[in-house]
Design an enzyme around this catalytic site. Structure first.
Site, PDB file in Angstrom:
ATOM      1  N   TYR A   1      -7.695  25.620  26.226  1.00 41.75           N
ATOM      2  CA  TYR A   1      -6.994  24.395  25.831  1.00 41.75           C
ATOM      3  C   TYR A   1      -5.634  24.690  25.196  1.00 41.75           C
ATOM      4  O   TYR A   1      -4.712  23.864  25.284  1.00 41.75           O
ATOM      5  CB  TYR A   1      -7.891  23.511  24.946  1.00 41.75           C
ATOM      6  CG  TYR A   1      -8.913  22.812  25.813  1.00 41.75           C
ATOM      7  CD1 TYR A   1      -8.557  21.705  26.563  1.00 41.75           C
ATOM      8  CD2 TYR A   1     -10.191  23.328  25.958  1.00 41.75           C
ATOM      9  CE1 TYR A   1      -9.464  21.105  27.421  1.00 41.75           C
ATOM     10  CE2 TYR A   1     -11.107  22.742  26.818  1.00 41.75           C
ATOM     11  CZ  TYR A   1     -10.736  21.626  27.545  1.00 41.75           C
ATOM     12  OH  TYR A   1     -11.624  21.033  28.418  1.00 41.75           O
TER      13      TYR A   1
ATOM     14  N   VAL B   1      -5.739  14.036  30.275  1.00 40.41           N
ATOM     15  CA  VAL B   1      -5.677  14.265  28.835  1.00 40.41           C
ATOM     16  C   VAL B   1      -4.244  14.504  28.367  1.00 40.41           C
ATOM     17  O   VAL B   1      -3.983  14.569  27.167  1.00 40.41           O
ATOM     18  CB  VAL B   1      -6.602  15.436  28.412  1.00 40.41           C
ATOM     19  CG1 VAL B   1      -8.061  15.085  28.669  1.00 40.41           C
ATOM     20  CG2 VAL B   1      -6.237  16.734  29.120  1.00 40.41           C
ATOM     21  N   ASP B   2      -3.304  14.615  29.310  1.00 40.34           N
ATOM     22  CA  ASP B   2      -1.903  14.774  28.898  1.00 40.34           C
ATOM     23  C   ASP B   2      -1.383  13.446  28.336  1.00 40.34           C
ATOM     24  O   ASP B   2      -2.055  12.412  28.427  1.00 40.34           O
ATOM     25  CB  ASP B   2      -1.032  15.288  30.062  1.00 40.34           C
ATOM     26  CG  ASP B   2      -0.893  14.272  31.198  1.00 40.34           C
ATOM     27  OD1 ASP B   2      -0.497  13.117  30.927  1.00 40.34           O
ATOM     28  OD2 ASP B   2      -1.171  14.631  32.362  1.00 40.34           O
TER      29      ASP B   2
ATOM     30  N   HIS C   1     -11.169  10.519  29.216  1.00 40.50           N
ATOM     31  CA  HIS C   1     -11.580  11.917  29.038  1.00 40.50           C
ATOM     32  C   HIS C   1     -10.932  12.566  27.821  1.00 40.50           C
ATOM     33  O   HIS C   1     -10.897  13.789  27.713  1.00 40.50           O
ATOM     34  CB  HIS C   1     -11.254  12.739  30.305  1.00 40.50           C
ATOM     35  CG  HIS C   1     -12.104  12.381  31.485  1.00 40.50           C
ATOM     36  ND1 HIS C   1     -11.824  12.762  32.782  1.00 40.50           N
ATOM     37  CD2 HIS C   1     -13.256  11.654  31.558  1.00 40.50           C
ATOM     38  CE1 HIS C   1     -12.766  12.293  33.592  1.00 40.50           C
ATOM     39  NE2 HIS C   1     -13.630  11.606  32.881  1.00 40.50           N
TER      40      HIS C   1
ATOM     41  N   CYS D   1     -13.545  17.100  14.459  1.00 41.24           N
ATOM     42  CA  CYS D   1     -14.580  17.952  13.873  1.00 41.24           C
ATOM     43  C   CYS D   1     -15.882  17.699  14.623  1.00 41.24           C
ATOM     44  O   CYS D   1     -16.206  16.555  14.939  1.00 41.24           O
ATOM     45  CB  CYS D   1     -14.765  17.629  12.387  1.00 41.24           C
ATOM     46  SG  CYS D   1     -16.123  18.578  11.632  1.00 41.24           S
TER      47      CYS D   1
ATOM     48  N   CYS E   1     -18.518  16.336  11.186  1.00 42.80           N
ATOM     49  CA  CYS E   1     -18.404  15.142  10.338  1.00 42.80           C
ATOM     50  C   CYS E   1     -17.775  13.990  11.121  1.00 42.80           C
ATOM     51  O   CYS E   1     -17.374  14.139  12.266  1.00 42.80           O
ATOM     52  CB  CYS E   1     -17.623  15.453   9.065  1.00 42.80           C
ATOM     53  SG  CYS E   1     -15.857  15.683   9.288  1.00 42.80           S
TER      54      CYS E   1
ATOM     55  N   THR F   1      -6.444  10.690  42.282  1.00 41.54           N
ATOM     56  CA  THR F   1      -7.744  11.209  41.809  1.00 41.54           C
ATOM     57  C   THR F   1      -8.643  11.434  43.014  1.00 41.54           C
ATOM     58  O   THR F   1      -8.694  10.596  43.928  1.00 41.54           O
ATOM     59  CB  THR F   1      -8.396  10.271  40.767  1.00 41.54           C
ATOM     60  OG1 THR F   1      -9.696  10.753  40.456  1.00 41.54           O
ATOM     61  CG2 THR F   1      -8.461   8.826  41.222  1.00 41.54           C
TER      62      THR F   1
ATOM     63  N   ALA G   1       2.656   9.860  44.344  1.00 39.94           N
ATOM     64  CA  ALA G   1       2.776   8.757  43.377  1.00 39.94           C
ATOM     65  C   ALA G   1       4.231   8.558  42.951  1.00 39.94           C
ATOM     66  O   ALA G   1       4.706   7.423  42.848  1.00 39.94           O
ATOM     67  CB  ALA G   1       1.900   9.052  42.159  1.00 39.94           C
TER      68      ALA G   1
END
Ligand code: APR
Length: 241
Positions: A59, A96-97, A112, A120, A123, A181, A230
């Site tokens: 990541y 996720v960008d 996503h 975290c 918590c 996609t 696109a």
């Protein structure tokens, strides 16, 4: 050209293809991320338990790549469409960008998760902005509670985010458009069937369109597939009442 009437509600689903022209690799085509990495080794709860350093390395690499990318004409066209349609446009992305936001889109539903957020795992502190990279041998990030900090990304085997809100919008839309996609990852791959299918409460079937250079795996569910990039097709595609 799509003629969007005053009564229309438009649902748009974007995938990795919309960011391809910005230089962010897709997952499955030539040069795709899953050609170079095994998804179960870097993007699954199992991978996280086995080797969180490797997951953070993956990541961190993606954060660096996305931080350099700029929105392309496809992202800009969707931001302009939101400016015209306001809440009659529901923009849902599997990406996720943050290129939709950088193009000016204000209401983006990231099913996503978001690459530049962490959370975290122990918590209930909400996901927070985190542009940092955590490459080995650096220590793994920890929360004040002592728990591990993980990417705010939906991994294989996890439940996508905002699903109730997404299905409400799918129930209401009159036009459904999927962009870039491959139509193989659930539940997003079935959104078109839901929008076009007979199960929607109180609605007829939405018209359904796909935009991308090749037909997706679920192409049979679309009213029409417009083949092309696109960034080339979207800027001149929408005519709004
Ligand atoms: N414009 C539009 N579409 C494009 C372009 C482009 N310039 N370039 C490539 N595409 C198309 C490809 O033809 C392909 O169908 O984008 C699609 C990308 O498919 P995938 O790599 O499978 O990406 P996506 O469908 O978004 O993946 C879904 O899989 O691994 C998970 O969580 C990850 O969100 C991701 C999910």
């Amino acid at each position: 050209m799509f003629h969007i009437l005053a009564a229309d509600r438009v649902f748009i689903l974007t995938g990795a293809g919309i960011s391809a022209e910005s230089g962010i690799p897709t997952f499955r085509g030539a040069g795709g991320l899953w050609r170079n990495y095994r998804s179960e080794e870097v993007a699954s709860p199992h991978a996280w338990r086995r080797d969180p350093h490797l997951v953070w390395e993956f990541y961190s690499m993606r954060r660096r790549a996305a931080a350099e990318a700029k929105p392309n004409p496809g992202h800009l066209a969707l931001a302009a469409l939101e400016h015209t349609l306001h809440d009659r446009l529901f923009l849902c992305t599997q990406n996720v960008d943050n290129l939709h936001e950088n193009a000016g889109s204000r209401r983006v539903v990231h099913m996503h998760g978001e690459l530049f957020k962490s959370r975290c795992e122990d918590c209930d502190r909400p996901p927070f902005d985190d542009p940092n990279t955590y490459d080995p041998p650096a220590a793994l990030p920890k929360c004040d509670c002592g728990g591990q900090i993980r990417p705010h990304v939906c991994w294989f085997g996890e439940v996508p985010y905002h699903v109730d809100e997404i299905f409400r919008a799918l129930n209401e839309c009159t036009i459904y458009i999927a962009i870039g996609t491959s139509g193989v990852v659930e539940p997003a791959a079935s959104f078109v069937a839901h929008a076009h299918g007979p199960d929607r409460p109180g609605q007829g079937r939405a018209q359904t369109f796909y935009i991308g250079p090749e037909e997706p795996a679920n192409s049979a569910a679309f009213t029409k597939c417009l083949l092309g990039k696109a960034g080339q097709l979207l800027p001149n595609l929408f005519l709004c009442d």
